[in-house]
Design an enzyme around this catalytic site. Structure first.
Site, PDB file in Angstrom:
ATOM      1  N   ARG A  35       0.853  -1.189   0.000  1.00  0.00           N
ATOM      2  CA  ARG A  35       0.000   0.000   0.000  1.00  0.00           C
ATOM      3  C   ARG A  35       0.886   1.236   0.000  1.00  0.00           C
ATOM      4  O   ARG A  35       1.954   1.245   0.615  1.00  0.00           O
ATOM      5  CB  ARG A  35      -0.865   0.044   1.273  1.00  0.00           C
ATOM      6  N   HIS A  79      -0.957   0.754  -9.535  1.00  0.00           N
ATOM      7  CA  HIS A  79      -1.703  -0.153  -8.641  1.00  0.00           C
ATOM      8  C   HIS A  79      -2.321  -1.306  -9.440  1.00  0.00           C
ATOM      9  O   HIS A  79      -3.529  -1.548  -9.373  1.00  0.00           O
ATOM     10  CB  HIS A  79      -2.776   0.615  -7.861  1.00  0.00           C
TER      11      HIS A  79
HETATM   12  P1  NDP Z   1      -2.000 -11.254   4.787  1.00  0.00           P
HETATM   13  O1  NDP Z   1      -2.896 -10.683   5.828  1.00  0.00           O
HETATM   14  O2  NDP Z   1      -2.172 -12.668   4.365  1.00  0.00           O
HETATM   15  O3  NDP Z   1      -0.472 -11.098   5.255  1.00  0.00           O
HETATM   16  C1  NDP Z   1       0.001  -9.957   5.886  1.00  0.00           C
HETATM   17  C2  NDP Z   1       1.420 -10.207   6.357  1.00  0.00           C
HETATM   18  O4  NDP Z   1       1.947  -8.983   6.890  1.00  0.00           O
HETATM   19  C3  NDP Z   1       1.500 -11.252   7.476  1.00  0.00           C
HETATM   20  O5  NDP Z   1       2.650 -12.049   7.319  1.00  0.00           O
HETATM   21  C4  NDP Z   1       1.633 -10.384   8.724  1.00  0.00           C
HETATM   22  O6  NDP Z   1       2.328 -10.991   9.799  1.00  0.00           O
HETATM   23  C5  NDP Z   1       2.448  -9.241   8.186  1.00  0.00           C
HETATM   24  N1  NDP Z   1       2.295  -8.070   9.045  1.00  0.00           N
HETATM   25  C6  NDP Z   1       1.164  -7.391   9.336  1.00  0.00           C
HETATM   26  N2  NDP Z   1       1.424  -6.401  10.209  1.00  0.00           N
HETATM   27  C7  NDP Z   1       2.741  -6.468  10.484  1.00  0.00           C
HETATM   28  C8  NDP Z   1       3.605  -5.746  11.328  1.00  0.00           C
HETATM   29  N3  NDP Z   1       3.166  -4.745  12.081  1.00  0.00           N
HETATM   30  N4  NDP Z   1       4.905  -6.107  11.374  1.00  0.00           N
HETATM   31  C9  NDP Z   1       5.362  -7.129  10.627  1.00  0.00           C
HETATM   32  N5  NDP Z   1       4.591  -7.877   9.808  1.00  0.00           N
HETATM   33  C10 NDP Z   1       3.301  -7.540   9.745  1.00  0.00           C
HETATM   34  O7  NDP Z   1      -2.092 -10.270   3.530  1.00  0.00           O
HETATM   35  P2  NDP Z   1      -1.873 -10.619   1.981  1.00  0.00           P
HETATM   36  O8  NDP Z   1      -0.573 -11.297   1.839  1.00  0.00           O
HETATM   37  O9  NDP Z   1      -3.075 -11.279   1.420  1.00  0.00           O
HETATM   38  O10 NDP Z   1      -1.824  -9.141   1.366  1.00  0.00           O
HETATM   39  C11 NDP Z   1      -0.872  -8.194   1.802  1.00  0.00           C
HETATM   40  C12 NDP Z   1      -1.220  -6.822   1.294  1.00  0.00           C
HETATM   41  O11 NDP Z   1      -0.960  -6.720  -0.090  1.00  0.00           O
HETATM   42  C13 NDP Z   1      -2.695  -6.427   1.399  1.00  0.00           C
HETATM   43  O12 NDP Z   1      -3.033  -6.014   2.709  1.00  0.00           O
HETATM   44  C14 NDP Z   1      -2.802  -5.298   0.401  1.00  0.00           C
HETATM   45  O13 NDP Z   1      -2.530  -4.062   1.032  1.00  0.00           O
HETATM   46  C15 NDP Z   1      -1.676  -5.596  -0.594  1.00  0.00           C
HETATM   47  N6  NDP Z   1      -2.196  -5.913  -1.926  1.00  0.00           N
HETATM   48  C16 NDP Z   1      -1.873  -5.073  -2.959  1.00  0.00           C
HETATM   49  C17 NDP Z   1      -2.308  -5.351  -4.230  1.00  0.00           C
HETATM   50  C18 NDP Z   1      -1.922  -4.487  -5.372  1.00  0.00           C
HETATM   51  O14 NDP Z   1      -2.490  -4.625  -6.466  1.00  0.00           O
HETATM   52  N7  NDP Z   1      -0.954  -3.602  -5.210  1.00  0.00           N
HETATM   53  C19 NDP Z   1      -3.142  -6.525  -4.518  1.00  0.00           C
HETATM   54  C20 NDP Z   1      -3.401  -7.349  -3.365  1.00  0.00           C
HETATM   55  C21 NDP Z   1      -2.955  -7.033  -2.122  1.00  0.00           C
HETATM   56  P3  NDP Z   1       1.753 -12.325  10.520  1.00  0.00           P
HETATM   57  O15 NDP Z   1       2.046 -13.443   9.526  1.00  0.00           O
HETATM   58  O16 NDP Z   1       2.550 -12.406  11.747  1.00  0.00           O
HETATM   59  O17 NDP Z   1       0.283 -12.091  10.715  1.00  0.00           O
HETATM   60  C1  OXD Z   2      -6.007  -5.456  -2.960  1.00  0.00           C
HETATM   61  C2  OXD Z   2      -5.621  -4.508  -3.998  1.00  0.00           C
HETATM   62  O1  OXD Z   2      -5.934  -5.134  -1.779  1.00  0.00           O
HETATM   63  O2  OXD Z   2      -5.964  -4.729  -5.193  1.00  0.00           O
HETATM   64  O3  OXD Z   2      -6.410  -6.582  -3.322  1.00  0.00           O
HETATM   65  O4  OXD Z   2      -4.943  -3.514  -3.694  1.00  0.00           O
END
Ligand code: NDP
Ligand code: OXD
Length: 317
Positions: free
Chosen positions: A232, A280
């Site tokens: 993000r 994005h």
């Molecule tokens: P998940 O919820 O599956 O994974 C999030 C990961 O981030 C977990 O490993 C979590 O740790 C870690 N995390 C969260 N908070 C912290 C912190 N404070 N410190 C360290 N690690 C942290 O999310 P996804 O993998 O499904 O997606 C990740 C992000 O990708 C989404 O939230 C979205 O913002 C972004 N995204 C962007 C897209 C784009 O087109 N640009 C498309 C899809 C998603 P833990 O394993 O310990 O919970």
């Molecule tokens: C998502 C994105 O969060 O597209 O899936 O950014």
């Protein structure tokens, strides 16, 4: 939480792009509305949303669940009047595959020095530069969730050294895992190409700042660290990224997400020679893939099954 109600109506609330494709998929199996008629609508049981207007969902007294059409839910949780019902996010093979493709593309471009060769081609210059093999470059993935762990697997299969950082302790075969505040500095010090796949939460906002970038490994084989952010835009401080590039603390960056989207035409990010920008698009939610998964969840829920991929609202993801 389970529900016994039948065919609850769906509010589809999408800001920023045309909802027609989502409307067509969802309305094939459910009654879907795009707007509320009056101040309250008791007939709506589900909301399917992307950046819904703040305060809208509190007008649905019989709302059972909110479905984000993306993996991230910061856009949903930003509503201070969000009703206290489960928020479900996307976890889908299609979305994961798309993100893995983006990460592979950008990591390989930085690793194989794409910018160096594009620049020399423009000047018709036959020049080469030392090329490390994948095992000599370490890719560090911030966020080891659905997307980060799949990206880590792809990096491993290409032969990279892979580090990962998460909130809680994790163990993934072949990946050197770090976690929490105390794990961040050693994780960064061991990373040549940083891939950010974190959610935007209170804890992660602005995390990609100058002090983080200067902790990346400076003496790796690529001649400087590279940043890839597909998480993000709110995770990054864009002024700090520019400063780190200008001071050669950062070699190159690939940015898919921005503090403000669309990116302002006046932003210096657009024209910086060592930044690669995409709007994005690293993993765009496909209605024909994800719509049926959301509809299936509603049907399972109505048969008494628990919702899947429910967000922890305290953690913010
Ligand atoms: P998940 O919820 O599956 O994974 C999030 C990961 O981030 C977990 O490993 C979590 O740790 C870690 N995390 C969260 N908070 C912290 C912190 N404070 N410190 C360290 N690690 C942290 O999310 P996804 O993998 O499904 O997606 C990740 C992000 O990708 C989404 O939230 C979205 O913002 C972004 N995204 C962007 C897209 C784009 O087109 N640009 C498309 C899809 C998603 P833990 O394993 O310990 O919970
Ligand atoms: C998502 C994105 O969060 O597209 O899936 O950014």
């Amino acid at each position: 939480m389970t529900c016994t109600a039948g065919n609850g109506r769906v509010l589809l609330s999408i800001t920023g792009f045309d909802p027609t494709r989502w409307y067509n998929i969802l309305s094939a199996r459910r009654a879907v509305v795009l707007e509320l008629d009056g101040p309250e609508d008791p007939s709506i049981e589900y909301a399917v949303v992307w950046k819904q207007p703040r305060g809208l969902l509190k007008r649905l007294p019989n709302l059972k669940a909110i479905f984000s059409i993306g993996a991230g839910v910061d856009h949903v949780l930003a509503d201070p009047d969000l009703p206290d019902v489960p928020v479900v996010r996307v976890v889908s093979q299609d979305l994961t595959q798309r993100m893995v493709e983006y990460v592979v593309w950008r990591v390989l471009d930085h690793h194989r020095q794409g910018l160096f060769y594009r620049t020399h081609q423009q000047q018709k210059l036959w020049r080469s530069t030392p090329q490390p093999v994948a095992g000599e470059t370490s890719v560090g993935i911030m966020g080891l969730g659905a997307l980060g762990s799949a990206a880590a697997g792809a990096m491993l299969s290409l032969g990279f050294a892979v580090n990962g950082w998460s909130r809680r302790e994790k163990s993934i075969d072949g990946v050197t895992c770090y976690h929490g505040d105390e794990g961040l500095t050693p994780f960064l010090a061991a990373t040549d190409i940083l891939v950010v796949l974190l959610p935007l939460t209170r804890a992660t906002r602005g995390i990609i700042d100058f002090s983080l970038l200067e902790r990346l490994r400076q003496n790796g084989h690529l001649g400087g660290p590279c940043l890839i952010n597909a998480g993000r835009g709110g995770l990054q401080r864009e002024a700090d990224i520019l400063q780190a590039l200008d001071e050669n603390i950062l070699k190159e960056a690939s940015l898919d997400v921005f503090e403000q989207e669309p990116l302002d035409p006046e932003s210096r990010l657009w024209t910086h020679p060592r930044i690669f920008i995409t709007p994005h698009i690293s993993a765009t939610s496909q209605p024909d893939q994800l719509g049926p998964e959301i509809l299936a969840q509603m049907e399972d829920f109505e048969r008494g099954e628990p919702l899947r991929n429910v967000v922890d609202r305290d953690a913010g993801y």
